[in-house]
Design an enzyme around this catalytic site. Structure first.
Site, PDB file in Angstrom:
ATOM      1  N   PRO A  39       5.147  -3.960  -7.658  1.00  0.00           N
ATOM      2  CA  PRO A  39       4.291  -2.828  -7.294  1.00  0.00           C
ATOM      3  C   PRO A  39       2.950  -3.313  -6.751  1.00  0.00           C
ATOM      4  CG  PRO A  39       4.374  -3.070  -9.685  1.00  0.00           C
ATOM      5  CD  PRO A  39       5.301  -4.104  -9.098  1.00  0.00           C
ATOM      6  N   GLY A  40       2.349  -2.527  -5.868  1.00  0.00           N
ATOM      7  CA  GLY A  40       1.030  -2.872  -5.335  1.00  0.00           C
ATOM      8  C   GLY A  40       1.064  -3.631  -4.031  1.00  0.00           C
ATOM      9  N   CYS A  41       2.254  -3.838  -3.501  1.00  0.00           N
ATOM     10  CA  CYS A  41       2.384  -4.544  -2.221  1.00  0.00           C
ATOM     11  C   CYS A  41       2.697  -3.531  -1.126  1.00  0.00           C
ATOM     12  CB  CYS A  41       3.500  -5.584  -2.291  1.00  0.00           C
ATOM     13  SG  CYS A  41       3.183  -6.892  -3.486  1.00  0.00           S
ATOM     14  N   GLN A  42       2.021  -3.687   0.008  1.00  0.00           N
ATOM     15  CA  GLN A  42       2.260  -2.809   1.149  1.00  0.00           C
ATOM     16  C   GLN A  42       3.681  -3.020   1.674  1.00  0.00           C
ATOM     17  OE1 GLN A  42      -0.213  -3.715   4.520  1.00  0.00           O
ATOM     18  NE2 GLN A  42       0.049  -1.705   5.418  1.00  0.00           N
ATOM     19  N   SER A  43       4.078  -4.260   1.816  1.00  0.00           N
ATOM     20  CA  SER A  43       5.439  -4.597   2.224  1.00  0.00           C
ATOM     21  C   SER A  43       6.319  -4.591   0.978  1.00  0.00           C
ATOM     22  CB  SER A  43       5.475  -5.996   2.830  1.00  0.00           C
ATOM     23  OG  SER A  43       4.563  -6.095   3.881  1.00  0.00           O
TER      24      SER A  43
END
Length: 145
Positions: free
Chosen positions: A59-63
């Site tokens: 979680p927390g990743c754009q990709s």
């Protein structure tokens, strides 16, 4: 199927950080460094398709980023992948530092090196947050061993 977990190249996380810093210093600008990081990502072991699911997602990743860990002989081995080339390279960079280390060494190796080498600043805000989210996921996994 070949082993999807990255085996360490260097003897310690600190040695890996030092080596990565030296390698990145060979390049004149961040565009060249990005290319090098992307190449690192292309050399990662193949991440099994069945692990590319929500339970492995960071979680927390754009990709999309997926991580898996396995304990072997007192060491945590990590496998990882992303659907974006630069992020795959960032996964490779983090795994080079953390994979194959003891949980204790992982816990003692703060991801502050990402700031120290100028990487977080050189990335977009979202990518910088994402690489920190990946490092935190690795730290969190080491905390439960």
């Amino acid at each position: 199927m070949s082993d999807p977990f990255l085996l360490p190249q260097e003897d310690s996380a600190a040695a890996a950080i030092s080596e990565i810093e030296s390698e990145l210093a060979l390049f004149d600008d961040w565009m060249e460094r990005y290319q090098y990081i992307i190449e690192m990502g292309r050399k990662l072991p193949v991440f099994p398709e069945q692990w590319q699911d929500s339970s492995h997602r960071v979680p927390g990743c754009q990709s999309q980023v997926w991580l898996e860990a396995e304990e072997r002989e007192g060491r945590l081995l990590f496998a990882g992948a992303s659907d974006a080339a630069i992020v795959q390279g960032l996964v490779a960079l983090l795994l080079r530092v953390y994979s194959g280390r003891s949980a204790e060494e992982i816990r003692q190796t703060s991801p502050v090196f990402l700031h120290d080498m100028g990487l977080v600043k050189a990335l977009s805000t979202n990518r910088g947050n994402g690489v920190e989210a990946m490092a935190n996921a690795i730290q969190k996994r080491a905390a439960v061993v």
